[in-house]
Scaffold this motif. Structure first.
Motif, mmCIF file in Angstrom:
data_model
loop_
_atom_site.group_PDB
_atom_site.id
_atom_site.type_symbol
_atom_site.label_atom_id
_atom_site.label_comp_id
_atom_site.label_asym_id
_atom_site.label_seq_id
_atom_site.Cartn_x
_atom_site.Cartn_y
_atom_site.Cartn_z
ATOM 1 N N ALA A 130 75.548 30.997 43.020
ATOM 2 C CA ALA A 130 74.366 31.182 42.784
ATOM 3 C C ALA A 130 73.782 32.096 41.811
ATOM 4 N N ALA A 131 72.838 31.794 40.785
ATOM 5 C CA ALA A 131 72.439 32.621 39.678
ATOM 6 C C ALA A 131 71.031 32.682 39.628
ATOM 7 N N LEU B 88 76.944 28.752 58.735
ATOM 8 C CA LEU B 88 78.272 28.769 58.547
ATOM 9 C C LEU B 88 78.642 30.244 57.911
ATOM 10 N N GLU B 89 79.979 30.423 58.108
ATOM 11 C CA GLU B 89 80.318 32.017 57.658
ATOM 12 C C GLU B 89 80.784 31.747 56.080
ATOM 13 N N VAL B 90 80.220 32.715 55.294
ATOM 14 C CA VAL B 90 80.837 32.880 53.945
ATOM 15 C C VAL B 90 80.866 34.253 53.576
ATOM 16 N N LYS B 91 82.069 34.450 52.750
ATOM 17 C CA LYS B 91 82.298 35.796 52.206
ATOM 18 C C LYS B 91 81.924 35.884 50.847
ATOM 19 N N ILE B 92 81.067 36.767 50.442
ATOM 20 C CA ILE B 92 80.968 36.814 49.027
ATOM 21 C C ILE B 92 82.187 37.548 48.198
ATOM 22 N N LEU B 93 82.366 36.931 47.234
ATOM 23 C CA LEU B 93 83.508 37.641 46.344
ATOM 24 C C LEU B 93 83.227 38.351 45.233
ATOM 25 N N GLU B 94 82.090 38.035 44.808
ATOM 26 C CA GLU B 94 81.845 38.733 43.409
ATOM 27 C C GLU B 94 80.447 38.835 43.186
ATOM 28 N N THR B 95 79.789 39.746 42.372
ATOM 29 C CA THR B 95 78.547 39.706 42.024
ATOM 30 C C THR B 95 78.526 40.250 40.358
ATOM 31 N N LYS B 96 78.137 39.653 39.523
ATOM 32 C CA LYS B 96 78.089 40.011 38.168
ATOM 33 C C LYS B 96 76.798 39.563 37.477
ATOM 34 N N PRO B 97 76.631 40.626 36.483
ATOM 35 C CA PRO B 97 75.513 40.228 35.511
ATOM 36 C C PRO B 97 75.956 39.370 34.695
ATOM 37 N N VAL B 98 74.543 38.621 34.400
ATOM 38 C CA VAL B 98 74.673 37.562 33.259
ATOM 39 C C VAL B 98 73.764 37.813 32.285
ATOM 40 N N CYS B 99 73.830 37.091 30.980
ATOM 41 C CA CYS B 99 73.021 37.552 29.806
ATOM 42 C C CYS B 99 73.309 36.576 28.548
ATOM 43 N N PHE B 100 72.270 36.346 27.837
ATOM 44 C CA PHE B 100 72.170 35.900 26.750
ATOM 45 C C PHE B 100 73.004 36.577 25.742
ATOM 46 N N MET C 195 63.902 42.304 38.263
ATOM 47 C CA MET C 195 65.197 42.070 38.416
ATOM 48 C C MET C 195 66.257 41.588 37.370
ATOM 49 N N ASP C 196 67.141 42.445 37.131
ATOM 50 C CA ASP C 196 68.268 41.760 36.122
ATOM 51 C C ASP C 196 68.856 40.735 36.473
ATOM 52 N N ASP C 197 69.107 39.508 35.576
ATOM 53 C CA ASP C 197 70.006 38.460 35.770
ATOM 54 C C ASP C 197 71.175 38.581 36.438
ATOM 55 N N TYR C 198 71.786 37.868 37.339
ATOM 56 C CA TYR C 198 72.951 38.065 38.053
ATOM 57 C C TYR C 198 73.552 36.715 38.689
ATOM 58 N N LEU C 199 74.785 36.863 38.785
ATOM 59 C CA LEU C 199 75.514 35.574 39.393
ATOM 60 C C LEU C 199 76.274 36.244 40.742
ATOM 61 N N VAL C 200 76.415 35.385 41.928
ATOM 62 C CA VAL C 200 77.104 35.658 42.922
ATOM 63 C C VAL C 200 77.919 34.389 43.254
ATOM 64 N N ARG C 201 79.177 34.979 43.592
ATOM 65 C CA ARG C 201 80.408 33.915 43.971
ATOM 66 C C ARG C 201 80.909 34.036 45.283
ATOM 67 N N GLY C 202 80.823 32.916 45.954
ATOM 68 C CA GLY C 202 81.147 33.016 47.543
ATOM 69 C C GLY C 202 81.978 31.961 47.749
ATOM 70 N N VAL C 203 82.689 32.139 49.110
ATOM 71 C CA VAL C 203 83.838 31.213 49.768
ATOM 72 C C VAL C 203 83.479 31.139 50.907
ATOM 73 N N ALA C 204 83.649 29.865 51.639
ATOM 74 C CA ALA C 204 83.612 29.576 53.014
ATOM 75 C C ALA C 204 84.689 30.578 53.634
#
Length: 297
Positions: free
Chosen positions: A19-20, A222-234, A1-10
């Protein structure tokens, strides 16, 4: 699985969460710098923290983390941007210390006492730098301490790097939870309970758990909305052209000395360990550039 980061808000706006998974990113840094396990863990945690903090950047904003401890690892420098790109190095990558009684890598002892500096360059006249004393040298606690005290944002940080017997990175990742103003006691209590039950992050990632699943663990009930999922890399921004500019900047005498004594120069990028060779003709051209720029000024 490729590396990625997820951003969410309550859903109620009471907290934000990131989380990444950074396994391949950290392994590339480990291989480039030939890090031994404790250095790989320290650098990997700091790089992951850079990506988590960098998730709030925009455009060409740049974030730099400097961990300056008095331990055998020396300085750890990491730079991350808004595109999910990170680079970094540790001053002494080949350090060995005995493990802790719990069998963990002694990152805190290897980092030592000192200071953590976080610089945000947002294209303004002056970059903003916040600094705190290192709490433990374990990186996660130090980043949480910085966010809570320097940026006045109560935060929980978890960072994990699992290194195999052949020094390779098996799993790496991180979690950042930040409370926003007016978080209710009820929400806070649920978050604290969930965090207390969270297993080691590197173990979860090794077992195939995704950043989304880790977020759902921490925000259970708790209820969370995922705002963004994006790849990360060196990714390093060094180039032959930039290092030639560096040679121009060090001046005529230094370059002439390299040409006369060594017949060339070999320059290594601190961040990615890429080697650039400048031969006689290259250094001669650099000298001509220095002379031309001198005349123009």
């Amino acid at each position: 699985m490729d590396d990625y980061l997820v951003r969410g808000v309550a859903a109620d706006g009471s907290f934000r969460i990131f989380a990444a998974q950074t396994t391949h990113t950290v392994e590339e840094a480990r291989a480039r710098h030939n890090c031994w396990p404790v250095a790989a863990a320290a650098l990997g945690r700091t790089m992951t923290a850079g990506l988590l903090l960098g998730a709030n950047l925009k455009g060409d904003d740049l974030l730099t983390i400097r961990v300056l401890g008095d331990g055998p690892l020396g300085a750890i420098i990491v730079s991350a941007n808004a595109r999910g790109e990170v680079r970094g190095y540790v001053q002494e990558p080949q350090v060995h210390l005995p493990g802790t009684p719990e069998g963990k890598l002694p990152v805190g002892a290897a980092v030592g006492k000192g200071h953590l500096h976080v610089t945000r360059d947002m294209g303004l006249k002056e970059p903003f730098t916040g600094s705190v004393e290192l709490v433990s040298g374990e990186i996660a606690e130090d980043i949480a301490h910085y966010l809570t005290h320097s940026e006045q944002t109560p935060s929980a940080v978890s960072l994990g790097v699992l290194v195999d017997t052949d020094n390779s990175v098996v799993a790496a990742g991180g979690l950042l939870l930040q409370l926003l103003p007016n978080t209710s006691d009820e929400v806070l209590e649920k978050l604290e309970q969930n965090l207390a039950q969270l297993p080691h992050l590197s173990s979860l990632i090794k077992d195939g758990e995704t950043p989304e699943e880790i977020i759902h663990r921490v925000t259970r009930r708790l209820e969370v909305k995922i705002l963004e999922t994006k790849p990360v890399c060196f990714c390093c921004q060094c180039s032959r052209e930039r290092l030639e500019d560096l040679l121009v900047g060090i001046g005529k005498d230094e370059v002439a000395s390299m040409l006369e004594e060594q017949g060339g120069a070999e320059i290594s990028c601190h961040f990615c360990a890429e080697q650039y060779r400048f031969g006689q003709g290259d250094l001669q051209r650099v000298l001509e550039r220095i002379e031309a720029e001198k005349k123009e000024s």
